[in-house]
Design an enzyme around this catalytic site. Structure first.
Site, PDB file in Angstrom:
ATOM      1  N   GLU A  55       5.102  -5.012   7.054  1.00  0.00           N
ATOM      2  CA  GLU A  55       4.407  -3.903   7.719  1.00  0.00           C
ATOM      3  C   GLU A  55       4.923  -3.644   9.126  1.00  0.00           C
ATOM      4  OE1 GLU A  55       2.919  -6.301   5.941  1.00  0.00           O
ATOM      5  OE2 GLU A  55       1.192  -5.514   4.830  1.00  0.00           O
ATOM      6  N   ALA A  60       0.870  -1.172   0.000  1.00  0.00           N
ATOM      7  CA  ALA A  60       0.000   0.000   0.000  1.00  0.00           C
ATOM      8  C   ALA A  60       0.908   1.223   0.000  1.00  0.00           C
ATOM      9  CB  ALA A  60      -0.890  -0.022   1.233  1.00  0.00           C
ATOM     10  N   GLY A 105       0.711  -4.896   1.091  1.00  0.00           N
ATOM     11  CA  GLY A 105      -0.532  -4.956   0.319  1.00  0.00           C
ATOM     12  C   GLY A 105      -0.346  -5.593  -1.053  1.00  0.00           C
TER      13      GLY A 105
HETATM   14  C1  HXC Z   1       5.063   4.391  -1.294  1.00  0.00           C
HETATM   15  C2  HXC Z   1       6.944   3.422  -2.157  1.00  0.00           C
HETATM   16  C3  HXC Z   1       6.600   2.181  -1.604  1.00  0.00           C
HETATM   17  C4  HXC Z   1       5.387   2.096  -0.866  1.00  0.00           C
HETATM   18  C5  HXC Z   1       8.469   1.957  -2.646  1.00  0.00           C
HETATM   19  N1  HXC Z   1       8.113   3.242  -2.790  1.00  0.00           N
HETATM   20  N2  HXC Z   1       7.579   1.292  -1.924  1.00  0.00           N
HETATM   21  N3  HXC Z   1       6.185   4.519  -2.002  1.00  0.00           N
HETATM   22  N4  HXC Z   1       4.654   3.220  -0.731  1.00  0.00           N
HETATM   23  N5  HXC Z   1       4.944   0.948  -0.340  1.00  0.00           N
HETATM   24  C6  HXC Z   1       8.816   4.289  -3.499  1.00  0.00           C
HETATM   25  C7  HXC Z   1      10.055   4.758  -2.750  1.00  0.00           C
HETATM   26  O1  HXC Z   1       9.701   5.696  -1.771  1.00  0.00           O
HETATM   27  C8  HXC Z   1      10.861   5.363  -3.864  1.00  0.00           C
HETATM   28  O2  HXC Z   1      10.334   6.636  -4.172  1.00  0.00           O
HETATM   29  C9  HXC Z   1      10.554   4.468  -5.057  1.00  0.00           C
HETATM   30  O3  HXC Z   1       9.334   3.801  -4.730  1.00  0.00           O
HETATM   31  C10 HXC Z   1      11.616   3.397  -5.273  1.00  0.00           C
HETATM   32  O4  HXC Z   1      11.821   2.711  -4.048  1.00  0.00           O
HETATM   33  P1  HXC Z   1      13.262   2.490  -3.393  1.00  0.00           P
HETATM   34  O5  HXC Z   1      13.055   2.241  -1.951  1.00  0.00           O
HETATM   35  O6  HXC Z   1      14.192   3.599  -3.760  1.00  0.00           O
HETATM   36  O7  HXC Z   1      13.737   1.174  -4.152  1.00  0.00           O
HETATM   37  P2  HXC Z   1      14.706   0.019  -3.627  1.00  0.00           P
HETATM   38  O8  HXC Z   1      15.891   0.625  -2.924  1.00  0.00           O
HETATM   39  O9  HXC Z   1      14.929  -0.865  -4.808  1.00  0.00           O
HETATM   40  O10 HXC Z   1      13.883  -0.772  -2.509  1.00  0.00           O
HETATM   41  C11 HXC Z   1      12.733  -1.480  -2.890  1.00  0.00           C
HETATM   42  C12 HXC Z   1      11.902  -1.869  -1.626  1.00  0.00           C
HETATM   43  C13 HXC Z   1      11.597  -0.613  -0.794  1.00  0.00           C
HETATM   44  C14 HXC Z   1      12.673  -2.892  -0.801  1.00  0.00           C
HETATM   45  C15 HXC Z   1      10.627  -2.536  -2.146  1.00  0.00           C
HETATM   46  O11 HXC Z   1      11.066   0.418  -1.643  1.00  0.00           O
HETATM   47  C16 HXC Z   1      10.629  -0.844   0.315  1.00  0.00           C
HETATM   48  O12 HXC Z   1      10.993  -1.375   1.365  1.00  0.00           O
HETATM   49  N6  HXC Z   1       9.378  -0.399   0.116  1.00  0.00           N
HETATM   50  C17 HXC Z   1       8.346  -0.489   1.141  1.00  0.00           C
HETATM   51  C18 HXC Z   1       7.868  -1.918   1.313  1.00  0.00           C
HETATM   52  C19 HXC Z   1       6.806  -2.015   2.396  1.00  0.00           C
HETATM   53  O13 HXC Z   1       7.081  -1.668   3.557  1.00  0.00           O
HETATM   54  N7  HXC Z   1       5.624  -2.426   2.038  1.00  0.00           N
HETATM   55  C20 HXC Z   1       4.484  -2.496   2.951  1.00  0.00           C
HETATM   56  C21 HXC Z   1       3.742  -1.185   2.942  1.00  0.00           C
HETATM   57  S1  HXC Z   1       2.456  -1.181   4.140  1.00  0.00           S
HETATM   58  P3  HXC Z   1      11.274   7.945  -4.300  1.00  0.00           P
HETATM   59  O14 HXC Z   1      10.297   9.064  -4.512  1.00  0.00           O
HETATM   60  O15 HXC Z   1      12.068   8.041  -3.055  1.00  0.00           O
HETATM   61  O16 HXC Z   1      12.126   7.635  -5.503  1.00  0.00           O
HETATM   62  C22 HXC Z   1       1.201  -2.055   3.457  1.00  0.00           C
HETATM   63  C23 HXC Z   1      -0.026  -2.205   4.313  1.00  0.00           C
HETATM   64  C24 HXC Z   1      -1.109  -2.899   3.585  1.00  0.00           C
HETATM   65  O17 HXC Z   1       1.277  -2.548   2.382  1.00  0.00           O
HETATM   66  C25 HXC Z   1      -2.367  -2.830   4.385  1.00  0.00           C
HETATM   67  C26 HXC Z   1      -3.615  -2.902   3.535  1.00  0.00           C
HETATM   68  C27 HXC Z   1      -3.919  -1.677   2.760  1.00  0.00           C
END
Ligand code: HXC
Length: 257
Positions: free
Chosen positions: A131, A65, A108
């Site tokens: 998360e 998400a 998500g």
């Molecule tokens: C918003 C996101 C994002 C996310 C990545 N980006 N994941 N933006 N929400 N979930 C954005 C980053 O901010 C970044 O933007 C760009 O995408 C590229 O990501 P990087 O981090 O620079 O890439 P990388 O170093 O290759 O790392 C990839 C990654 C990392 C390991 C996937 O991005 C990451 O850990 N993302 C979050 C994963 C996560 O925690 N997911 C769960 C979310 S909570 P900029 O602008 O800086 O370039 C959830 C709750 C669900 O899903 C509940 C139900 C709705």
């Protein structure tokens, strides 16, 4: 229909929905989920479509998400908006929905894949429910569907430590149906839909429904449900056609009646 955050196309009897927010690794913001809902329901209603494939890019199916959108949300806000409710539309689609996953399927994104009927993964796929790193927990079914799919031991491991699982481990654990080379991902999903498209649509829809009942009920009730819908298929012309074709050593020509 033109969308901002997804791309849609059809190939044969398959509909392909490609999540398309590359700058955010396909983070699932409200706008994207609304478009996904609209595309899914549209394809579900189209009799020319036999199955729907949801996919992303080579780098990300979806990295979760949208954290930046959720960041400022308050408790009464999320409670009353119930922004996750929209996500459940994926589970209400009656045609088979296949997640073709390459790269990250996190949070998500992993939950969206698990709402689909089948996951086909590219060798570079990475699944996780990280998360907990954000001070929250999975909120779109992750604690439930992941546990049912891979069991308590691995679900606890992934959810409590936020570690990612690669495609090989996901297949071993029962989360994923098939693993293929990244350049074969869409072709493999299309093959599945092509096969499904050659079958009797009522039996496909009822088979999907019956498997899903297994997640909602007891064994006795589930078997009872199965028997009832199994018998109901004897009311279709396609049952006569399928069995006659077998006896006559020819291919069946199903008419979905
Ligand atoms: C918003 C996101 C994002 C996310 C990545 N980006 N994941 N933006 N929400 N979930 C954005 C980053 O901010 C970044 O933007 C760009 O995408 C590229 O990501 P990087 O981090 O620079 O890439 P990388 O170093 O290759 O790392 C990839 C990654 C990392 C390991 C996937 O991005 C990451 O850990 N993302 C979050 C994963 C996560 O925690 N997911 C769960 C979310 S909570 P900029 O602008 O800086 O370039 C959830 C709750 C669900 O899903 C509940 C139900 C709705």
């Amino acid at each position: 229909m033109s969308y901002e955050m997804i791309l849609t196309e059809t190939q044969g009897r398959a509909a392909i929905i490609r999540l398309n927010r590359p700058q955010a690794l396909n983070a699932l913001c409200d706008e994207l989920m609304a478009e996904l809902h609209q595309a899914l329901t549209g394809f579900d209603a189209d009799p020319a479509i036999a199955g729907i494939i949801i996919t992303g890019s080579e780098k990300a199916f979806a990295a979760g998400a949208d954290i930046k959108q959720m960041q400022a949300r308050s408790y009464p806000g999320v409670y009353f908006e119930d922004f996750i409710a929209n996500w459940e539309s994926v589970t209400r689609i009656r045609k088979p929905v296949i997640a073709a996953v390459a790269g990250f399927a996190l949070g998500g994104g992993c939950e969206l894949a698990m709402m689909c009927d089948m996951i086909i993964a590219a060798e570079n796929a990475k699944f996780g429910q990280p998360e907990i790193n954000l001070g929250i927990i999975p909120g779109a079914g992750g604690t439930q569907r992941l546990t049912r799919a891979i069991g308590k031991a691995k679900a606890m491991d992934l959810i409590l430590t936020a570690r990612f699982m690669d495609a090989a481990e996901a297949e071993r654990s029962g989360l994923v149906a098939r693993v293929v080379a990244p350049d074969q991902l869409l072709a493999e999903a299309l093959k599945v839909v092509e096969k499904i498209g050659s079958l009797s649509a009522p039996s496909v829809a009822i088979a999907k429904e019956a498997v899903n009942v297994a997640f909602e009920t007891t064994l006795t009730e589930g078997v009872r449900f199965e028997r009832r819908v199994f018998y109901s298929l004897f009311a279709t012309e396609d049952q006569k056609e399928g069995m006659s074709a077998f006896a006559e050593k020819r291919k069946p020509a199903f008419t979905n009646r």
